[in-house]
Design a protein around this motif. Structure first.
Motif, PDB file in Angstrom:
ATOM      1  N   UNK A  35       0.832  -1.208   0.000  1.00 51.73           N
ATOM      2  CA  UNK A  35       0.000   0.000   0.000  1.00 51.73           C
ATOM      3  C   UNK A  35       0.865   1.256   0.000  1.00 51.73           C
ATOM      4  N   UNK A  36       0.233   2.365  -0.401  1.00 53.09           N
ATOM      5  CA  UNK A  36       0.912   3.659  -0.470  1.00 53.09           C
ATOM      6  C   UNK A  36       1.437   4.055   0.911  1.00 53.09           C
ATOM      7  N   UNK A  37       0.600   3.891   1.937  1.00 55.95           N
ATOM      8  CA  UNK A  37       1.020   4.315   3.282  1.00 55.95           C
ATOM      9  C   UNK A  37       2.277   3.563   3.727  1.00 55.95           C
ATOM     10  N   UNK A  38       2.286   2.247   3.498  1.00 58.56           N
ATOM     11  CA  UNK A  38       3.454   1.451   3.899  1.00 58.56           C
ATOM     12  C   UNK A  38       4.707   1.923   3.173  1.00 58.56           C
ATOM     13  N   UNK A  39       4.545   2.237   1.883  1.00 58.22           N
ATOM     14  CA  UNK A  39       5.702   2.682   1.105  1.00 58.22           C
ATOM     15  C   UNK A  39       6.249   4.001   1.638  1.00 58.22           C
ATOM     16  N   UNK A  40       5.360   4.961   1.936  1.00 57.28           N
ATOM     17  CA  UNK A  40       5.807   6.291   2.361  1.00 57.28           C
ATOM     18  C   UNK A  40       6.326   6.243   3.801  1.00 57.28           C
ATOM     19  N   UNK A  41       5.765   5.332   4.622  1.00 54.81           N
ATOM     20  CA  UNK A  41       6.210   5.235   6.023  1.00 54.81           C
ATOM     21  C   UNK A  41       7.521   4.460   6.140  1.00 54.81           C
ATOM     22  N   UNK A  42       7.879   3.721   5.100  1.00 53.72           N
ATOM     23  CA  UNK A  42       9.054   2.848   5.170  1.00 53.72           C
ATOM     24  C   UNK A  42      10.341   3.613   5.515  1.00 53.72           C
ATOM     25  N   UNK A  43      10.561   4.751   4.817  1.00 58.59           N
ATOM     26  CA  UNK A  43      11.792   5.530   5.022  1.00 58.59           C
ATOM     27  C   UNK A  43      11.914   6.037   6.453  1.00 58.59           C
TER      28      UNK A  43
ATOM     29  N   UNK B 210      -4.472   4.002   1.577  1.00 53.53           N
ATOM     30  CA  UNK B 210      -4.714   2.565   1.460  1.00 53.53           C
ATOM     31  C   UNK B 210      -4.797   2.079   0.016  1.00 53.53           C
ATOM     32  N   UNK B 211      -4.425   2.940  -0.924  1.00 55.68           N
ATOM     33  CA  UNK B 211      -4.454   2.505  -2.331  1.00 55.68           C
ATOM     34  C   UNK B 211      -3.358   1.460  -2.557  1.00 55.68           C
ATOM     35  N   UNK B 212      -3.634   0.551  -3.480  1.00 56.83           N
ATOM     36  CA  UNK B 212      -2.672  -0.508  -3.792  1.00 56.83           C
ATOM     37  C   UNK B 212      -1.617   0.079  -4.739  1.00 56.83           C
ATOM     38  N   UNK B 213      -0.377   0.050  -4.312  1.00 54.86           N
ATOM     39  CA  UNK B 213       0.686   0.751  -5.030  1.00 54.86           C
ATOM     40  C   UNK B 213       0.760   0.352  -6.503  1.00 54.86           C
ATOM     41  N   UNK B 214       0.727  -0.953  -6.774  1.00 53.55           N
ATOM     42  CA  UNK B 214       0.957  -1.350  -8.168  1.00 53.55           C
ATOM     43  C   UNK B 214      -0.244  -1.052  -9.077  1.00 53.55           C
ATOM     44  N   UNK B 215      -1.365  -0.633  -8.462  1.00 62.05           N
ATOM     45  CA  UNK B 215      -2.527  -0.279  -9.301  1.00 62.05           C
ATOM     46  C   UNK B 215      -2.579   1.206  -9.642  1.00 62.05           C
ATOM     47  N   UNK B 216      -1.621   1.993  -9.139  1.00 58.25           N
ATOM     48  CA  UNK B 216      -1.650   3.440  -9.403  1.00 58.25           C
ATOM     49  C   UNK B 216      -1.268   3.714 -10.859  1.00 58.25           C
TER      50      UNK B 216
ATOM     51  N   UNK C  13       1.876  12.911   2.273  1.00 58.19           N
ATOM     52  CA  UNK C  13       0.923  12.651   1.180  1.00 58.19           C
ATOM     53  C   UNK C  13       0.003  13.856   1.001  1.00 58.19           C
ATOM     54  N   UNK C  14      -0.406  14.431   2.126  1.00 58.59           N
ATOM     55  CA  UNK C  14      -1.295  15.594   2.068  1.00 58.59           C
ATOM     56  C   UNK C  14      -0.605  16.759   1.364  1.00 58.59           C
ATOM     57  N   UNK C  15       0.667  16.989   1.707  1.00 56.37           N
ATOM     58  CA  UNK C  15       1.413  18.095   1.089  1.00 56.37           C
ATOM     59  C   UNK C  15       1.498  17.942  -0.424  1.00 56.37           C
ATOM     60  N   UNK C  16       1.449  16.702  -0.898  1.00 58.08           N
ATOM     61  CA  UNK C  16       1.534  16.463  -2.345  1.00 58.08           C
ATOM     62  C   UNK C  16       0.151  16.344  -2.983  1.00 58.08           C
ATOM     63  N   UNK C  17      -0.873  16.658  -2.203  1.00 58.74           N
ATOM     64  CA  UNK C  17      -2.242  16.575  -2.731  1.00 58.74           C
ATOM     65  C   UNK C  17      -2.709  15.142  -2.885  1.00 58.74           C
ATOM     66  N   UNK C  18      -2.119  14.223  -2.091  1.00 61.98           N
ATOM     67  CA  UNK C  18      -2.472  12.809  -2.219  1.00 61.98           C
ATOM     68  C   UNK C  18      -3.235  12.291  -0.999  1.00 61.98           C
ATOM     69  N   UNK C  19      -4.014  13.197  -0.357  1.00 65.74           N
ATOM     70  CA  UNK C  19      -4.776  12.692   0.780  1.00 65.74           C
ATOM     71  C   UNK C  19      -5.807  11.701   0.252  1.00 65.74           C
ATOM     72  N   UNK C  20      -6.051  10.659   1.057  1.00 68.36           N
ATOM     73  CA  UNK C  20      -6.979   9.613   0.616  1.00 68.36           C
ATOM     74  C   UNK C  20      -6.279   8.488  -0.134  1.00 68.36           C
ATOM     75  N   UNK C  21      -4.977   8.652  -0.419  1.00 72.99           N
ATOM     76  CA  UNK C  21      -4.244   7.608  -1.150  1.00 72.99           C
ATOM     77  C   UNK C  21      -3.654   6.543  -0.227  1.00 72.99           C
TER      78      UNK C  21
ATOM     79  N   UNK D  81       2.111   7.163  -9.414  1.00 75.94           N
ATOM     80  CA  UNK D  81       3.300   6.473  -8.884  1.00 75.94           C
ATOM     81  C   UNK D  81       4.455   7.449  -8.710  1.00 75.94           C
ATOM     82  N   UNK D  82       4.609   8.372  -9.680  1.00 71.40           N
ATOM     83  CA  UNK D  82       5.694   9.370  -9.585  1.00 71.40           C
ATOM     84  C   UNK D  82       5.540  10.209  -8.328  1.00 71.40           C
ATOM     85  N   UNK D  83       4.308  10.681  -8.076  1.00 72.63           N
ATOM     86  CA  UNK D  83       4.079  11.532  -6.909  1.00 72.63           C
ATOM     87  C   UNK D  83       4.270  10.754  -5.610  1.00 72.63           C
TER      88      UNK D  83
END
Ligand SMILES: Nc1ncnc2c1ncn2[C@@H]1O[C@H](COP(=O)(O)OP(=O)(O)O)[C@@H](O)[C@H]1O
Ligand SMILES: [Mg+2]
Length: 258
Positions: free
Chosen positions: A98-106, A135-141, A125-133, A146-148
């Protein structure tokens, strides 16, 4: 000011090949400096980024991080805490379900608690305008999403320098504008590879060009013409072009290249 990154006389050849990819490259990135890097496909731009990050090992030359030579894994580990790389291909960057796991990893990797890492990820995610993302499945973006998200994974680590490899590829006009806005609000040092000249003029102060592994600074603006054709082009009309302040223009009029 001590540069965050310095390359001295770097020569690089891919093992098992004979073509020199980086030829005696000298470069430095100082805190807060914003540098664009242009150059044809295959000229060595991505390889230069990978040398800086220790993904590729140069045959000759020295890499300095904050004035200290970077040689072994431990040195690069320190560099990675401060310098974030946005890969040319987002699929090389994202690996969690998921997106959250990816961004929290670092942040987790840098010692944050799971709660702190989650908070940092949500805010980034919010700062990049990606609020709500979250729990999205990363490979389905989509490619642009994906770039953002990839950029979010790097910003979440609060680096002092960002190396961005073709960040606007696959972005639609609105997302590209959002990215430019985000980059212009950052105070980190930026090194951006791009074929998007307007992006570089919008976000960078210095421009370098790579050509067949040779890096040179482009310190002068050249007045040049663009020609184009489209239907009804004979009727007087205007196009909405961004106006770039023309400073330090070379008095010789360059050859039109478009
Ligand atoms: N793993 C590799 N092995 C051999 N050659 C490679 C490898 N990766 C890239 N190259 C070659 O190195 C050159 C520079 O590539 P790259 O740094 O990706 O260029 P750019 O980012 O400027 O398009 C290209 O000719 C590319 O084909
Ligand atoms: Mg490349």
């Amino acid at each position: 000011m001590t540069p965050i990154i310095e390359l001295k006389n770097i020569t690089f050849v891919y093992p098992a090949t004979s073509r020199i990819i980086l030829k005696n490259v000298n470069f430095s990135l100082k805190p807060g400096q914003r540098v664009g890097l242009v150059g044809p496909n295959g000229s060595g731009k991505t390889s230069m980024f990978h040398v800086i990050m220790g993904i590729l090992k140069p045959q000759k030359g020295t890499i300095l991080f904050k004035g200290e030579e970077v040689n072994d894994k431990e040195d690069f580990r320190k560099l990675h805490k401060t310098v974030g790389l946005l890969f040319q291909d987002a699929d090389d960057q994202l690996f969690s379900p998921t997106v959250l796991e990816d961004v929290a990893f670092g942040p987790l990797n840098l010692g944050a608690t799971p709660k702190e890492a989650r908070e940092i990820a949500v805010t980034t995610l919010k700062e990049l305008g990606l609020e709500g993302f979250e729990n999205r499945i990363t490979h389905q973006l989509s490619g642009g999403e994906k770039k953002l998200v990839s950029l979010a994974t790097i910003l979440a680590m609060k680096p002092e320098a960002l190396l961005l490899d073709e960040p606007t590829n696959n972005l639609d006009i609105e997302t590209r504008a959002r990215l430019i806005d985000v980059l212009n609000r950052l105070d980190q040092a930026l090194l951006i590879i791009s074929h998007d000249w307007d992006l570089l003029e919008d976000t960078c102060n210095d421009i370098f060009a790579m050509d067949k592994g040779v890096l040179t600074e482009c310190d002068k603006a050249y007045l040049h013409e663009h020609r184009h054709a489209h239907r009804c082009g004979r009727i007087e009309h205007r196009h909405i072009h961004k106006i770039i302040p023309v400073v330090n223009v070379d008095p010789r009029v360059g050859q039109p290249v478009h």
